[in-house]
Design an enzyme around this catalytic site. Structure first.
Site, PDB file in Angstrom:
ATOM      1  N   ARG A 180     -13.380  11.361   2.029  1.00  0.00           N
ATOM      2  CA  ARG A 180     -12.268  10.776   2.776  1.00  0.00           C
ATOM      3  C   ARG A 180     -11.726  11.796   3.775  1.00  0.00           C
ATOM      4  NH1 ARG A 180      -7.517   7.524   1.671  1.00  0.00           N
ATOM      5  NH2 ARG A 180      -6.193   7.791   3.496  1.00  0.00           N
ATOM      6  N   ARG A 188     -11.258   4.152   6.502  1.00  0.00           N
ATOM      7  CA  ARG A 188     -11.463   5.181   5.475  1.00  0.00           C
ATOM      8  C   ARG A 188     -12.585   4.778   4.522  1.00  0.00           C
ATOM      9  NH1 ARG A 188      -5.811   4.363   3.824  1.00  0.00           N
ATOM     10  NH2 ARG A 188      -5.529   4.608   6.015  1.00  0.00           N
ATOM     11  N   ASP A 191      -9.734   4.492  -0.330  1.00  0.00           N
ATOM     12  CA  ASP A 191      -8.307   4.656  -0.541  1.00  0.00           C
ATOM     13  C   ASP A 191      -8.026   4.353  -2.002  1.00  0.00           C
ATOM     14  OD1 ASP A 191      -5.819   5.026   1.119  1.00  0.00           O
ATOM     15  OD2 ASP A 191      -5.254   3.256  -0.024  1.00  0.00           O
ATOM     16  N   ASP A 231      -4.704   3.972  -4.356  1.00  0.00           N
ATOM     17  CA  ASP A 231      -3.239   3.950  -4.417  1.00  0.00           C
ATOM     18  C   ASP A 231      -2.770   3.716  -5.845  1.00  0.00           C
ATOM     19  OD1 ASP A 231      -2.683   4.291  -1.699  1.00  0.00           O
ATOM     20  OD2 ASP A 231      -2.887   2.148  -1.293  1.00  0.00           O
TER      21      ASP A 231
HETATM   22  O1  GSY Z   1      -3.498   0.709   2.103  1.00  0.00           O
HETATM   23  C1  GSY Z   1      -4.833   0.798   1.928  1.00  0.00           C
HETATM   24  C2  GSY Z   1      -5.619   0.940   3.174  1.00  0.00           C
HETATM   25  N1  GSY Z   1      -5.517  -0.229   4.058  1.00  0.00           N
HETATM   26  C3  GSY Z   1      -6.036  -1.459   3.883  1.00  0.00           C
HETATM   27  C4  GSY Z   1      -6.786  -2.039   2.843  1.00  0.00           C
HETATM   28  O2  GSY Z   1      -7.112  -1.431   1.807  1.00  0.00           O
HETATM   29  N2  GSY Z   1      -7.151  -3.363   3.030  1.00  0.00           N
HETATM   30  C5  GSY Z   1      -6.817  -4.069   4.143  1.00  0.00           C
HETATM   31  N3  GSY Z   1      -7.216  -5.335   4.254  1.00  0.00           N
HETATM   32  N4  GSY Z   1      -6.096  -3.514   5.145  1.00  0.00           N
HETATM   33  C6  GSY Z   1      -5.711  -2.234   4.999  1.00  0.00           C
HETATM   34  N5  GSY Z   1      -4.999  -1.473   5.844  1.00  0.00           N
HETATM   35  C7  GSY Z   1      -4.885  -0.276   5.265  1.00  0.00           C
HETATM   36  S1  GSY Z   1      -4.031   1.052   5.956  1.00  0.00           S
END
Ligand code: GSY
Length: 156
Positions: A83, A92, A95, A97
């Site tokens: 990453r 990325r 991710d 979280d």
């Molecule tokens: O917050 C996680 C990263 N992220 C995402 C994601 O995981 N999925 C979607 N659909 N949109 C996202 N925008 C971000 S920033």
């Protein structure tokens, strides 16, 4: 042991392999037991620059780790997937979280639990509903006591 929920997302490289690698790495981490993994959802990107679609999933775990230790593990798992943090909300490889940690609230500059934006992210709610349909509250003001189920049912 404490129940916690982690959100996974990937929109760079072999997205499914990145999600699977994260689950495997979490399962191999001392102090973490993987209880359940949601279905994988292909989702349009939310926020940030124009970018490819994501794959998203949620992992339910049992853990002996404290929230900050869990954050450290999440960041280490992201690093395993090479990453790179360049563009905020940009594409990325992976991710990870920390969404929910039992009923605890953490309000620190780099760690907010429950995740402050999870209640309006379909890419979190749909997989969370797979693994925790009844028990998880969402964090927004006015939503206390609401389970994920009715929120997920409102999704398009
Ligand atoms: O917050 C996680 C990263 N992220 C995402 C994601 O995981 N999925 C979607 N659909 N949109 C996202 N925008 C971000 S920033």
């Amino acid at each position: 042991m404490t129940a916690a929920y982690l959100g996974l997302g990937s929109n760079l490289g072999d997205r499914l392999a990145h999600l699977q690698g994260a689950v495997d790495a979490l399962a191999a981490t001392s102090g973490i037991g993987v209880l359940a993994v949601s279905r994988v959802y292909e989702t349009a990107p939310v926020g940030g620059p124009a970018q490819e679609d994501y794959l998203n999933a949620v992992v339910a775990i049992d853990t002996e780790l404290r929230p900050r230790e869990l954050l450290d593990v999440a960041m280490a798992v992201e690093q395993r997937a090479d990453r790179v943090r360049t563009v905020r909300w940009g594409p990325r490889t992976l991710d990870v979280d920390v969404l929910v940690y039992d009923d605890e609230r953490v309000d620190e500059p780099d760690l907010e639990i429950p995740h402050p934006r999870m209640h309006d992210r379909a890419f979190v709610l749909a997989p969370l509903h797979d693994v925790a349909p009844d028990r998880v509250e969402v964090p927004a003001a006015g939503w206390e006591g609401v389970t994920v189920t009715p929120l997920a049912l409102q999704l398009p």
